[in-house]
Write an enzyme that holds these catalytic residues in place. Structure first.
Site, PDB file in Angstrom:
ATOM      1  NE  ARG A   1      38.248  41.447  39.672  1.00  0.00           N
ATOM      2  CZ  ARG A   1      39.091  40.861  40.463  1.00  0.00           C
ATOM      3  NH1 ARG A   1      40.182  41.487  40.824  1.00  0.00           N
ATOM      4  NH2 ARG A   1      38.861  39.658  40.903  1.00  0.00           N
TER       5      ARG A   1
ATOM      6  CD  GLU B   1      37.637  34.901  40.942  1.00  0.00           C
ATOM      7  OE1 GLU B   1      38.297  35.915  40.659  1.00  0.00           O
ATOM      8  OE2 GLU B   1      37.834  34.239  41.965  1.00  0.00           O
TER       9      GLU B   1
ATOM     10  CB  VAL C   1      51.940  35.023  47.569  1.00  0.00           C
ATOM     11  CG1 VAL C   1      51.536  36.118  46.602  1.00  0.00           C
ATOM     12  CG2 VAL C   1      52.248  33.769  46.773  1.00  0.00           C
ATOM     13  CB  ALA C   2      55.782  38.346  45.550  1.00  0.00           C
TER      14      ALA C   2
ATOM     15  CG  HIS D   1      40.754  44.386  44.481  1.00  0.00           C
ATOM     16  ND1 HIS D   1      40.562  43.872  45.753  1.00  0.00           N
ATOM     17  CD2 HIS D   1      41.002  43.318  43.672  1.00  0.00           C
ATOM     18  CE1 HIS D   1      40.697  42.553  45.711  1.00  0.00           C
ATOM     19  NE2 HIS D   1      40.981  42.203  44.469  1.00  0.00           N
TER      20      HIS D   1
ATOM     21  CG  HIS E   1      36.750  43.464  43.658  1.00  0.00           C
ATOM     22  ND1 HIS E   1      35.417  43.139  43.745  1.00  0.00           N
ATOM     23  CD2 HIS E   1      37.409  42.291  43.479  1.00  0.00           C
ATOM     24  CE1 HIS E   1      35.288  41.819  43.629  1.00  0.00           C
ATOM     25  NE2 HIS E   1      36.485  41.293  43.468  1.00  0.00           N
TER      26      HIS E   1
ATOM     27  NE  ARG F   1      44.932  41.599  39.970  1.00  0.00           N
ATOM     28  CZ  ARG F   1      44.048  40.890  40.663  1.00  0.00           C
ATOM     29  NH1 ARG F   1      43.947  39.581  40.498  1.00  0.00           N
ATOM     30  NH2 ARG F   1      43.268  41.478  41.544  1.00  0.00           N
TER      31      ARG F   1
HETATM   32  C1  SIN Z   1      38.064  38.134  44.387  1.00  0.00           C
HETATM   33  O1  SIN Z   1      37.947  37.139  45.096  1.00  0.00           O
HETATM   34  O2  SIN Z   1      37.138  38.634  43.764  1.00  0.00           O
HETATM   35  C2  SIN Z   1      39.405  38.774  44.293  1.00  0.00           C
HETATM   36  C3  SIN Z   1      40.280  37.961  43.462  1.00  0.00           C
HETATM   37  C4  SIN Z   1      41.226  38.851  42.730  1.00  0.00           C
HETATM   38  O3  SIN Z   1      41.443  39.992  43.123  1.00  0.00           O
HETATM   39  O4  SIN Z   1      41.723  38.435  41.689  1.00  0.00           O
END
Ligand code: SIN
Length: 522
Positions: free
Chosen positions: A276, A114, A15-16, A339, A230, A374
């Protein structure tokens, strides 16, 4: 069109890189985008959950900023975070104009939630294929722009440096020939380095190439101790560590330990939607028996009736079905996996690195926007916002001398593939997982440092060996930075220094070739 002398070179087509290339090309510049695999193979393509964006007006922007800063555990660079949340809505509107098909319900964009988000602000596409949809629409747009050349299967070997300035890159073409490409400036948007760990959600291409080549060229690298794990990658023997999106928990999924207890209830007030790093460590603790033997931990969606998991998460459901599992019926075994790298090539908020004519954006860069951890789904937004800003800065920069034309060093014969690269890569990723993973201490990190230093990387110019060389550097930078940060903060947890120490470490780690890790403000 095949370009011999582009104005700008972009390394990476996630994307970047794509957003930057589009911005550069819109200014009339000729842009060469190189990627070492097919265009679709990037971390962007695999991003499931979505893209966080404050589309609810000023209040939402302020809350998004607060959530980003809170998740980053005292280390977020506030200017960068403000840029991210304030410019995010504009960049996402642009995506909508370019045909990105985010999911809608009753004519309105659907928003999910999330971990560590204080409200629903995550757009998604095709349920759980957000990254692939964004990549598709950016690629379609880039292909329609005449002055962009998208060159696949081309590995970047190194930056071409003269008198401390970056003048271009050396490339390994698909036939094994080494080429030199020169330009006014180079953007490294080559993503993260998940492959440095044996357990990762990242595709095989995530080998820290941009970070390693920037380091070799003398650029400052920041925050390498902060690797995000993750919490919920699939944990089935023989199956890949497939990402089970945090959006599953956003839609109500729970975590259960081997006894069936919902352990997050006693770990954090936000329970399954805690940041996370908190969830990943809780899973690791619950997943380790008193004798150190692994215990199962499960994701449980069986009680969720408000959505149909097969419709909301078609990609995940399909993958699980291929392994005999069903979100509606089964407990899904999970464990954390590497992740996302918060660290990377140090840049300002315009993508400028510490080297003239070198820019970086996306996961390869470290603006400090994520601090030590993050916020979920901020990474696609980061790529868009900082990719666009890097393009503007590259266009506006003052280049004191035009680059001399590209020359080709002559067809260097393809070297014979290195048989040992795969063996060494496996060994390196095992060392990193065991000794510089989710829970660290000085003893393990020192052992990792020694074992990595003892590894001899062959001097062969084939892609496997070039990637191994880059992973080896990324691994050493992670270990050195993790050893230097004698505290626990965000994604970096030291068993021997379990507390956050603001007096000594409320600053970013910086490392460069020939220089030890130091700590300072951006
Ligand atoms: C996820 O779908 O859990 C990953 C999204 C992310 O890494 O921010």
């Amino acid at each position: 069109m095949r370009m011999s002398d582009p104005d700008f070179i972009v390394v990476g087509a996630g994307v970047a890189g794509l957003r930057a290339a589009i911005g550069l090309a819109h200014s009339g510049a000729r842009v060469l985008v190189v990627t070492k695999e097919a265009l679709a193979e990037s971390n962007t393509h695999y991003a499931q959950g979505g893209i966080a964006v404050a589309i609810g007006g000023q209040e939402d922007v302020a809350l998004h900023l607060r959530d980003t800063i809170d998740a980053g555990d005292g280390l977020v660079h506030r200017d960068a975070a403000r840029v991210l949340v304030e410019e995010g809505p504009r960049r996402v509107e642009e995506l909508l104009r370019w045909g990105t098909a985010f999911d809608h319900e009753n004519g309105r964009l659907m928003l999910t939630r999330e971990g560590a988000h204080s409200r629903n602000r995550i757009l998604h596409a095709h349920g759980d294929a957000t990254g692939a949809e964004i990549a598709r629409s950016l690629l379609r747009h880039a292909r329609a722009v005449e002055n962009i050349e998208l060159r696949e299967w081309t590995t970047t070997i190194d930056l071409d440096i003269e008198d401390g300035e970056v003048l271009g890159v050396t490339l390994l073409d698909p036939h094994g020939h080494v080429r030199l490409a020169r330009a006014r400036a180079v953007l490294l948007a080559s993503g993260g380095a998940g492959q440095v760990y044996s357990d990762t959600t990242n595709p095989a291409v995530a080998t820290g190439d941009g970070i390693a080549m920037a380091w070799r060229a003398g650029a400052e690298i920041a925050g390498m101790e902060f690797y995000q794990f993750h919490p919920t990658a699939l944990s089935l023997p023989g199956a890949p560590r497939f990402l089970l999106s945090e959006a599953l928990r956003g839609e109500g999924a729970w975590l259960r330990n081997a006894q069936g207890d919902r352990f997050m209830e006693r770990s954090h007030p936000l329970q399954e939607l805690a940041p996370r790093d908190v969830v990943a460590r809780a899973i690791t603790r619950e997943g380790t028996g008193p004798d150190g033997a692994p215990l199962p931990v499960y994701l449980d969606m069986r009680h969720v009736t408000a959505i149909d998991p097969a419709t909301r998460f078609p990609g995940i459901s399909k993958f699980l079905a291929a392994h005999g599992l069903d979100l509606r019926r089964d407990l899904i075994p999970v464990r954390p996996a590497a992740h996302y790298l918060m660290g990377g090539i140090r840049t300002d908020v315009n993508g400028r690195t510490s080297l003239p004519r070198l820019f970086a954006a996306g996961e390869a860069a470290c603006t400090g926007v994520h601090g030590a951890n993050r916020l979920a789904s901020n990474s696609l937004l980061e790529g868009l916002v900082f990719g666009a800003r890097a393009a503007d800065a590259m266009i506006g920069a003052d280049y004191n001398a035009p680059p001399s034309p590209s020359r080709t060093p002559g067809p260097e014969p393809a070297s014979s593939p290195s048989a040992s690269a795969a063996v060494l890569r496996h060994e390196l990723s095992r060392i990193m997982w065991e000794k510089a993973g989710l829970l660290r201490d000085a003893e393990g990190l020192r052992a990792a440092r020694q074992e990595l230093a003892a590894m001899s990387i062959p001097d062969i110019r084939d892609r496997p060996t070039l990637e191994l060389r880059n992973l080896h550097i990324a691994g050493q930078l992670i270990v050195a930075s993790a050893l230097a940060r004698e505290e626990s903060r965000g994604a970096h947890y030291r068993n021997d220094f379990p507390h956050r120490d603001d007096a000594r470490f409320a600053r970013h780690s910086i490392v460069a070739k020939g220089r030890d890790v130091s700590f300072r403000d951006f």
